[in-house]
Design a protein around this motif. Structure first.
Motif, PDB file in Angstrom:
ATOM      1  N   ARG A 128      36.025  29.340  52.224  1.00 10.71           N
ATOM      2  CA  ARG A 128      36.175  28.714  53.500  1.00 10.71           C
ATOM      3  C   ARG A 128      35.393  29.258  54.603  1.00 10.71           C
ATOM      4  N   TYR A 129      34.908  28.494  55.456  1.00  8.62           N
ATOM      5  CA  TYR A 129      34.075  28.858  56.632  1.00  8.62           C
ATOM      6  C   TYR A 129      34.895  29.838  57.591  1.00  8.62           C
ATOM      7  N   VAL A 130      34.099  30.706  57.910  1.00 11.39           N
ATOM      8  CA  VAL A 130      34.871  31.633  58.741  1.00 11.39           C
ATOM      9  C   VAL A 130      34.116  31.738  60.188  1.00 11.39           C
ATOM     10  N   VAL A 278      42.747  25.908  51.037  1.00  9.84           N
ATOM     11  CA  VAL A 278      41.655  26.609  51.135  1.00  9.84           C
ATOM     12  C   VAL A 278      41.942  28.101  50.838  1.00  9.84           C
ATOM     13  N   SER A 279      42.768  28.595  50.680  1.00 10.07           N
ATOM     14  CA  SER A 279      43.151  30.017  50.518  1.00 10.07           C
ATOM     15  C   SER A 279      42.237  30.720  49.680  1.00 10.07           C
ATOM     16  N   SER A 280      41.769  32.000  49.711  1.00 12.68           N
ATOM     17  CA  SER A 280      41.077  32.640  48.939  1.00 12.68           C
ATOM     18  C   SER A 280      42.015  33.183  47.509  1.00 12.68           C
ATOM     19  N   GLN A 281      43.219  33.145  47.786  1.00 12.03           N
ATOM     20  CA  GLN A 281      43.907  33.668  46.805  1.00 12.03           C
ATOM     21  C   GLN A 281      43.809  32.892  45.656  1.00 12.03           C
ATOM     22  N   VAL A 282      43.158  31.608  45.567  1.00 15.63           N
ATOM     23  CA  VAL A 282      43.010  30.951  44.317  1.00 15.63           C
ATOM     24  C   VAL A 282      42.032  31.840  43.271  1.00 15.63           C
ATOM     25  N   TYR A 283      41.077  32.570  44.082  1.00 14.93           N
ATOM     26  CA  TYR A 283      40.288  33.383  43.404  1.00 14.93           C
ATOM     27  C   TYR A 283      41.221  34.404  42.450  1.00 14.93           C
ATOM     28  N   TYR A 307      31.482  25.411  51.341  1.00 17.03           N
ATOM     29  CA  TYR A 307      32.736  26.003  51.858  1.00 17.03           C
ATOM     30  C   TYR A 307      33.921  25.450  50.987  1.00 17.03           C
ATOM     31  N   PHE A 308      33.720  24.483  50.359  1.00 19.45           N
ATOM     32  CA  PHE A 308      34.806  23.944  49.393  1.00 19.45           C
ATOM     33  C   PHE A 308      34.526  24.062  48.047  1.00 19.45           C
ATOM     34  N   LEU A 309      33.715  24.991  47.460  1.00 16.11           N
ATOM     35  CA  LEU A 309      33.358  25.288  46.311  1.00 16.11           C
ATOM     36  C   LEU A 309      34.352  25.270  45.190  1.00 16.11           C
ATOM     37  N   HIS A 310      35.608  25.886  45.590  1.00 18.62           N
ATOM     38  CA  HIS A 310      36.677  26.270  44.932  1.00 18.62           C
ATOM     39  C   HIS A 310      37.356  24.908  44.507  1.00 18.62           C
ATOM     40  N   TRP A 311      37.259  23.563  45.068  1.00 17.53           N
ATOM     41  CA  TRP A 311      37.849  22.390  44.936  1.00 17.53           C
ATOM     42  C   TRP A 311      37.205  21.714  43.713  1.00 17.53           C
ATOM     43  N   THR A 312      36.236  22.287  43.485  1.00 13.09           N
ATOM     44  CA  THR A 312      35.446  22.067  41.981  1.00 13.09           C
ATOM     45  C   THR A 312      36.175  22.516  40.830  1.00 13.09           C
ATOM     46  N   LEU A 313      37.418  23.350  40.819  1.00 14.78           N
ATOM     47  CA  LEU A 313      38.107  24.036  39.676  1.00 14.78           C
ATOM     48  C   LEU A 313      39.331  23.408  39.390  1.00 14.78           C
ATOM     49  N   GLY A 314      39.580  22.267  39.955  1.00  9.74           N
ATOM     50  CA  GLY A 314      40.839  21.544  39.772  1.00  9.74           C
ATOM     51  C   GLY A 314      40.795  19.977  40.345  1.00  9.74           C
TER      52      GLY A 314
END
Length: 379
Positions: A128-130, A278-283, A307-314
């Protein structure tokens, strides 16, 4: 060498820094003191040290004027954090090193911090963009969780060689010790899904999807459900929002608005399915690859956005009505995402996974020794 660790926000910071403070305190020549702002921090630090059989450095409260305490009562926590930092400049200037887990601490030098070297021990490792990551430039040393963050910071000129180290994620060391305390969360033995909405207003799925998620899990029999939103969701509203959500708990639905289990990976380690935004807890959840579902009720244009790279994981769900169908097919579709989950997890946290606390402590010690050596040569 006198070193201050400062915990200027909620107790979640303890799970990222306490193990490093303990490891640093046993290195010869390192005199560590911890400072806290939230009183609850004391219990969390004690729990971590007990589980890890680790030494507890001296612990002191940060000074907080009546104006600062009033800001906390009014839940103006961002303003309170800045005032706490400003009011403790004199105290912190007695140290050689100040270690913080918040980007916000980067403004300490503007406030008058002159003597100590400033060290950032990052918490979280998401995409996520901070909007305050530029403050990382104001730290003398940044300790990073893995190559993904390193590459991003270098690309954006946020860090420079010689002033950062990739050390891993100390929270995994804490979890490895605490996990032995785990107890089954549900007596019926069914697996559970974790719903973990973030707090940021324009990104969270909380308001748009919470009702649908709760009702959907009441109407199915495959999973139990743990609802554990980011703790900052409950900062405003004087407890009303937390109270209303807690009323939704049942035999098959656990609602957590503030227990240690929200912070120590209890839920992310045990859940069979992750539902979030968008929580980093997914990692943290992906330490063991498992199915994920991401909720995008705002229909954000996320594809090809780093900033949404993790949305490629599901699967990504935009319509709340599609959440439960996505839940039903999540296990079957996991094989599509597992290879990328494993790849991004390695890039996020590096290897080896454990031992980051000792690596971070040694990095701080070595950095300060180099600083002393450079000063002597300069003289």
């Amino acid at each position: 060498m006198k070193i201050a660790f400062i915990y200027i926000a909620e107790p979640y910071q303890c799970y990222h820094a306490a193990s490093v403070a303990s490891a640093l305190s046993v290195i010869p020549g390192c005199d560590v003191t911890e400072y806290y702002s939230f009183p609850e921090t004391v219990q969390h630090l004690a729990r971590i040290r007990k589980a890890m059989h680790a030494p507890a450095p001296p612990l002191r409260p940060l000074y907080r004027s009546w104006k600062t305490r009033l800001l906390k009562t009014a839940k103006r926590l961002d303003q309170e954090r800045l005032r706490v930092l400003r009011e403790n400049i004199g105290e912190l200037n007695q140290y050689d090193v100040v270690v913080a887990t918040e980007y916000t601490a980067g403004i300490l030098k503007e406030m008058g911090l002159t003597r100590p070297r400033l060290v950032l021990l990052m918490h979280g490792a998401g995409d996520r963009y901070v909007n305050d990551d530029h403050l990382v430039r104001d730290f003398d040393l940044a300790l990073l969780p893995g190559p993904k963050v390193e590459a991003y910071f270098l690309q954006n000129g946020i860090i420079r060689p010689g002033h950062y180290n990739v050390v891993g994620y100390p929270k995994f060391d804490v979890f490895e010790a605490i996990r032995h305390e785990e107890q089954p969360l549900f007596p019926n033995g069914k697996p559970f899904a974790l719903y973990n909405p973030h707090y940021q207003r324009n990104l969270t799925s909380y308001s748009a999807c919470m009702r649908t998620v709760l009702q959907g899990f009441r109407d199915q029999t495959l999973y139990n459900l743990v609802v554990a939103p980011h703790i900052k969701i409950f900062h405003k509203g004087f407890g009303v929002k937390a109270h209303l959500l807690e009323r939704q708990a049942s035999q098959d639905i656990l609602v957590d608005t503030g227990s240690p289990a929200m912070l120590d990976m209890t839920y992310t380690s045990q859940a069979a399915l992750y539902i979030g935004d968008v929580s980093s807890q997914v990692y943290e959840f992906l330490a063991e690859p498992r199915p994920c579902i991401f909720l995008n009720p705002g229909k954000l244009k996320w594809r090809d956005d780093p900033y949404f790279l993790h949305w490629t994981l599901g699967d990504v769900v935009e319509d709340p009505a599609d959440i439960m169908p996505a839940v039903a097919r999540a296990q079957a579709r996991h094989a599509l995402y597992r290879p990328l989950q494993e790849k991004l997890f390695r890039e996020t946290f590096g290897t080896p996974l454990l031992g980051a606390s000792q690596r971070a402590a040694q990095a701080i010690s070595d950095f300060m020794k180099n600083q002393v050596s450079e000063r002597r040569h300069a003289a």
